[in-house]
Design a protein around this motif. Structure first.
Motif, mmCIF file in Angstrom:
data_model
loop_
_atom_site.group_PDB
_atom_site.id
_atom_site.type_symbol
_atom_site.label_atom_id
_atom_site.label_comp_id
_atom_site.label_asym_id
_atom_site.label_seq_id
_atom_site.Cartn_x
_atom_site.Cartn_y
_atom_site.Cartn_z
ATOM 1 N N UNK A 1 0.773 -1.230 0.000
ATOM 2 C CA UNK A 1 0.000 0.000 0.000
ATOM 3 C C UNK A 1 0.805 1.281 0.000
ATOM 4 N N UNK A 2 2.088 1.195 0.270
ATOM 5 C CA UNK A 2 2.964 2.362 0.217
ATOM 6 C C UNK A 2 3.577 2.579 -1.167
ATOM 7 N N UNK B 1 -0.769 -3.195 4.008
ATOM 8 C CA UNK B 1 0.406 -2.423 4.436
ATOM 9 C C UNK B 1 1.155 -3.218 5.497
ATOM 10 N N UNK B 2 2.274 -3.794 5.079
ATOM 11 C CA UNK B 2 3.112 -4.603 5.967
ATOM 12 C C UNK B 2 4.572 -4.153 5.854
ATOM 13 N N UNK C 1 -12.392 7.236 -5.687
ATOM 14 C CA UNK C 1 -12.886 6.112 -4.877
ATOM 15 C C UNK C 1 -12.530 6.306 -3.403
ATOM 16 N N UNK C 2 -13.235 5.572 -2.542
ATOM 17 C CA UNK C 2 -12.844 5.480 -1.139
ATOM 18 C C UNK C 2 -11.690 4.483 -1.006
ATOM 19 N N UNK C 3 -10.941 4.601 0.091
ATOM 20 C CA UNK C 3 -9.819 3.695 0.337
ATOM 21 C C UNK C 3 -9.952 3.077 1.718
ATOM 22 N N UNK C 4 -9.355 1.895 1.866
ATOM 23 C CA UNK C 4 -9.384 1.189 3.141
ATOM 24 C C UNK C 4 -8.130 0.332 3.251
ATOM 25 N N UNK C 5 -7.501 0.347 4.418
ATOM 26 C CA UNK C 5 -6.394 -0.582 4.679
ATOM 27 C C UNK C 5 -7.034 -1.887 5.129
ATOM 28 N N UNK C 6 -7.120 -2.851 4.213
ATOM 29 C CA UNK C 6 -7.831 -4.098 4.527
ATOM 30 C C UNK C 6 -6.922 -5.134 5.178
ATOM 31 N N UNK C 7 -5.606 -4.887 5.171
ATOM 32 C CA UNK C 7 -4.670 -5.741 5.906
ATOM 33 C C UNK C 7 -3.520 -4.892 6.411
#
Length: 305
Positions: A171-172, A198-199, A229-235
């Motif tokens: 995600x980065x 994001x890990x 769009x909307x965003x979400x950190x799903x992990x």
């Protein structure tokens, strides 16, 4: 974990339902994967339609929202493996499209019949390289988009209010996301939310989160402005042995999501906090060898003042 006899304990050492412990630490939503025809292996099996529905009902009873994560495989799918379900092998592409639609529709219908309307549904799990290989590889975007859209259509037919997520790792990494979602747009892929993993632990050299958190924020903001769009950190996850660092990282991620303009940063899911290393051999849980959550999980009690 429960099927193997694992016991979960609250902060004060009392045996308790895992869902209750999570809720007491600020968790308000549960993300559930589903496999097509899983094995009965204790670590890589489970997650059948029936089990996923039962877990979703259980989550809802604890007042939690539910996300369903379709892996479109019989086992774990991620950037290194997207193995086609065995029952779909040998099918031509039109049949595969029907397979994916029918399976998605069936799971969504079973959830609906059980009284569960998922808030969010993922079409595929970490799919930078595509899914349902080889036909759905990102080397063939026109086909991948068709598969994505069959999933989208099945979800919306059963549950029009559920928001559909497309999920990419790193995600980065803005270049990766621009490349992928530009292609999704060019090929007419349908979705509502951009999901990110994001890990910092999995980045080259395992750098501290402080070296990539700004890039995560910039990428989320860019995704919102570029695609609307909307965003979400799903992990997200951090090392179980670096409790304070993982705690700090989780608060930093929540802050960056809250700072996304126009309230388009929706939330943060930890994967998977209860997966204690003593049972799973996975280094990124938020659970200790004593069967209790670590301080890291307290990060979800943090409130923006």
């Amino acid at each position: 974990m429960e099927a193997s006899g694992y016991k979960f304990y609250s902060d004060n050492g009392k045996e308790e339902d895992c869902f209750q412990i999570l809720k007491d630490h600020g968790i308000n939503s549960i993300r559930l994967r589903t496999f097509v025809n899983p094995s009965d292996d204790p670590a890589s099996g489970h997650c059948s339609k029936e089990e996923t529905v039962a877990m979703a009902v259980r989550a809802q009873k604890f007042g939690m929202k539910v996300m369903i994560d379709f892996h479109y495989s019989d086992t774990w799918a991620d950037p290194s493996k997207q193995v086609k379900p065995k029952a779909w092998e040998g099918h031509d592409f039109p049949t595969l499209l029907n397979d994916l639609y029918t399976y998605t529709f069936d799971v969504m219908s079973a959830l609906k019949a059980a009284g569960v309307s998922p808030e969010w549904v993922q079409v595929g799990n970490e799919i930078p390289g595509g899914m349902v290989y080889p036909e759905g590889s990102s080397t063939n975007w026109p086909q991948l988009a068709q598969l994505i859209n069959k999933g989208y259509e099945a979800i919306k037919t059963v549950s029009p209010q559920s928001k559909v997520i497309l999920h990419v790792d790193q995600g980065n990494n803005n270049d990766r996301f621009r490349w992928w979602f530009d292609a999704a747009k060019a090929n007419g892929a349908k979705y509502d939310i951009i999901g990110l993993s994001y890990y910092p632990y999995w980045l080259e050299g395992k750098p501290d989160y402080s070296l990539s958190i700004v890039d995560l924020a910039k990428n989320m903001n860019d995704m919102v402005s570029r695609y609307g769009k909307e965003v979400m950190v799903v992990e997200v996850g951090g090392e179980d042995t670096k409790v304070q660092n993982t705690y700090d990282m989780l608060i930093a991620v929540q802050k960056k999501v809250l700072e996304v303009p126009n309230n388009k940063g929706l939330g943060v899911f930890y994967w998977e906090p209860e997966g204690a290393r003593s049972w799973s051999h996975y280094a990124l849980s938020a659970w200790g060898d004593d069967g209790k959550p670590t301080k890291a999980l307290d990060a979800f009690l943090w409130k923006d003042n």
